[in-house]
Design an enzyme around this catalytic site. Structure first.
Site, PDB file in Angstrom:
ATOM      1  N   TYR A   1      19.580 -32.281   7.861  1.00  0.00           N
ATOM      2  CA  TYR A   1      20.919 -32.846   7.670  1.00  0.00           C
ATOM      3  C   TYR A   1      20.879 -34.132   6.841  1.00  0.00           C
ATOM      4  O   TYR A   1      21.803 -34.378   6.059  1.00  0.00           O
ATOM      5  CB  TYR A   1      21.656 -33.019   9.012  1.00  0.00           C
ATOM      6  CG  TYR A   1      22.268 -31.694   9.422  1.00  0.00           C
ATOM      7  CD1 TYR A   1      23.449 -31.252   8.835  1.00  0.00           C
ATOM      8  CD2 TYR A   1      21.624 -30.850  10.315  1.00  0.00           C
ATOM      9  CE1 TYR A   1      23.986 -30.013   9.148  1.00  0.00           C
ATOM     10  CE2 TYR A   1      22.156 -29.603  10.634  1.00  0.00           C
ATOM     11  CZ  TYR A   1      23.346 -29.189  10.042  1.00  0.00           C
ATOM     12  OH  TYR A   1      23.870 -27.956  10.335  1.00  0.00           O
TER      13      TYR A   1
ATOM     14  N   ASP B   1      31.656 -30.560   3.312  1.00  0.00           N
ATOM     15  CA  ASP B   1      31.263 -31.565   2.303  1.00  0.00           C
ATOM     16  C   ASP B   1      32.375 -32.515   1.865  1.00  0.00           C
ATOM     17  O   ASP B   1      32.136 -33.405   1.033  1.00  0.00           O
ATOM     18  CB  ASP B   1      30.661 -30.859   1.073  1.00  0.00           C
ATOM     19  CG  ASP B   1      31.623 -29.845   0.424  1.00  0.00           C
ATOM     20  OD1 ASP B   1      32.856 -29.986   0.579  1.00  0.00           O
ATOM     21  OD2 ASP B   1      31.118 -28.919  -0.252  1.00  0.00           O
TER      22      ASP B   1
ATOM     23  N   HIS C   1      34.629 -25.879  10.098  1.00  0.00           N
ATOM     24  CA  HIS C   1      33.255 -26.135  10.553  1.00  0.00           C
ATOM     25  C   HIS C   1      32.923 -27.623  10.598  1.00  0.00           C
ATOM     26  O   HIS C   1      31.754 -27.992  10.561  1.00  0.00           O
ATOM     27  CB  HIS C   1      32.256 -25.367   9.655  1.00  0.00           C
ATOM     28  CG  HIS C   1      32.357 -23.879   9.795  1.00  0.00           C
ATOM     29  ND1 HIS C   1      31.806 -22.985   8.911  1.00  0.00           N
ATOM     30  CD2 HIS C   1      32.952 -23.110  10.768  1.00  0.00           C
ATOM     31  CE1 HIS C   1      32.062 -21.739   9.302  1.00  0.00           C
ATOM     32  NE2 HIS C   1      32.757 -21.790  10.423  1.00  0.00           N
TER      33      HIS C   1
ATOM     34  N   GLY D   1      34.380 -17.864  -2.860  1.00  0.00           N
ATOM     35  CA  GLY D   1      33.032 -18.409  -2.697  1.00  0.00           C
ATOM     36  C   GLY D   1      32.483 -18.371  -1.288  1.00  0.00           C
ATOM     37  O   GLY D   1      31.772 -19.293  -0.889  1.00  0.00           O
TER      38      GLY D   1
ATOM     39  N   SER E   1      30.434 -15.710   1.604  1.00  0.00           N
ATOM     40  CA  SER E   1      29.771 -14.427   1.801  1.00  0.00           C
ATOM     41  C   SER E   1      30.511 -13.564   2.822  1.00  0.00           C
ATOM     42  O   SER E   1      30.159 -12.409   3.026  1.00  0.00           O
ATOM     43  CB  SER E   1      28.324 -14.646   2.246  1.00  0.00           C
ATOM     44  OG  SER E   1      28.302 -15.439   3.411  1.00  0.00           O
TER      45      SER E   1
END
Ligand code: BJW
Ligand code: ZN
Length: 246
Positions: free
Chosen positions: A65, A102, A117, A187, A189
């Protein structure tokens, strides 16, 4: 790149829900989780992003991290993020649901964001649950950062495998998915639940499902249209086309 069917949908819609994953930040230089650059020191991120890693190998967990935090210090949003800021301005009801931790959507300027998340910039104590009011860089020189209040193990405020998602953000994301007219999956999966189920909620409620990804995913077969390409190239183009229609 965009056929008449896609553009007509955007012309006639007011409610849009967007789900983003790591792929939208790839062009900013943020590594994705899966795929060829998805490994970190031979660890599968799925192993590292877990409560077991935090409790059983906290040094390795924090090394991972802190590596991610260090990388993010120099990172900026890209054209894909900025295109979504422009898109938000074009629709009355625009929900940006992200699996990314992010902060780049907020940095770019989107306002109606649901972070499923968590956010890697925040730190909290695993024991007393106190949030630590420090910039994320404060852990960078620590092997295993400890809580100033109870000496418990600190952790980034992200959702690890097996943990519950933030309930309000997830409920809002479910509602936006159920009520939108167009759902864009960008973007991701489409493997990680429960986020991966949101496009199916949208489709079951009549939404048009559009996927943007250079690769096929398990969602592709259910999408109404798939645009195979990079978010930073496809999205600015899409927004220009929508602006012409409005
Ligand atoms: C580009 C591009 C470019 C590249 N442009 N695109 C039902 C069935 C089976 C399992 C489960 C289930 N329900 C729950 C589970 C368990 C688990 C799960 O889903 N497991 C599966 C993987 C099997 N889910 C959970 O544990 C969740 N919790 C939960 O459900 O709680 C209730 C519960 C608990 C216990 C039991 C049952 C229920 C929590 C999930 C938390 C995920 N956390 C992580 C880490 C966050 C912190 C961190 O950042 O470190 O979130 S894992 C990681 O995966 C991260 C991501 O947000 C998430 C999704 O990844 P994403 O964004 O899709 O990235 P990639 O790398 O996979 O894909 C990138 C894509 O971009 C690719 O497709 C590329 O092609 C594309 N791309 N360049 C556009 N330029
Ligand atoms: Zn504490």
């Amino acid at each position: 790149m965009f056929n008449e069917k896609i553009l007509n949908r955007f012309k006639n819609s007011t409610q849009i829900a967007v789900l983003t994953g790591a792929g939208i930040s790839a062009e900013s230089g943020v590594p994705t989780f899966r795929g060829k650059d998805g490994l970190w020191n031979n660890y599968d991120p799925q192993q590292l992003a877990s409560p077991q890693a935090l409790s059983q190998m906290p040094e390795t967990f924090w090394e991972f991290y802190n590596w991610r935090r260090k990388k993010l210090l120099g990172v900026k949003p890209n054209l894909g993020h900025y295109a979504l800021v422009d898109m938000e301005k074009l629709f009355d009801d625009f929900a940006l649901i992200t699996q990314n931790v992010d902060n780049l959507h907020r940095e770019a300027g989107n306002t109606n964001i649901y972070e499923l998340h968590g956010n890697i910039a925040r730190t909290r104590c695993e024991d007393c649950q106190t949030f630590i009011d420090q910039p994320m860089s404060f852990t960078l020189d620590e092997k295993v950062p400890r809580c100033p209040h109870c000496s418990g193990l600190l952790r980034p405020d992200v959702v690890l495998f097996g943990e519950m998602l933030p309930q309000k953000a997830f409920r809002d994301a479910q509602e936006a998915s159920a009520t939108c007219e167009i759902f864009l999956s960008i973007g991701t999966s489409s493997l990680v639940e429960p986020a991966a189920s949101l496009p199916y909620i949208a489709k079951a409620n009549g939404a048009f499902l559009l996927e943007i990804n250079p690769e096929k995913t398990p969602l592709s077969a259910s999408a109404d249209e798939v645009v195979q390409g990079k978010a930073g190239e496809v999205l600015p183009n899409l927004v220009i086309q929508i602006e012409k229609l409005k």
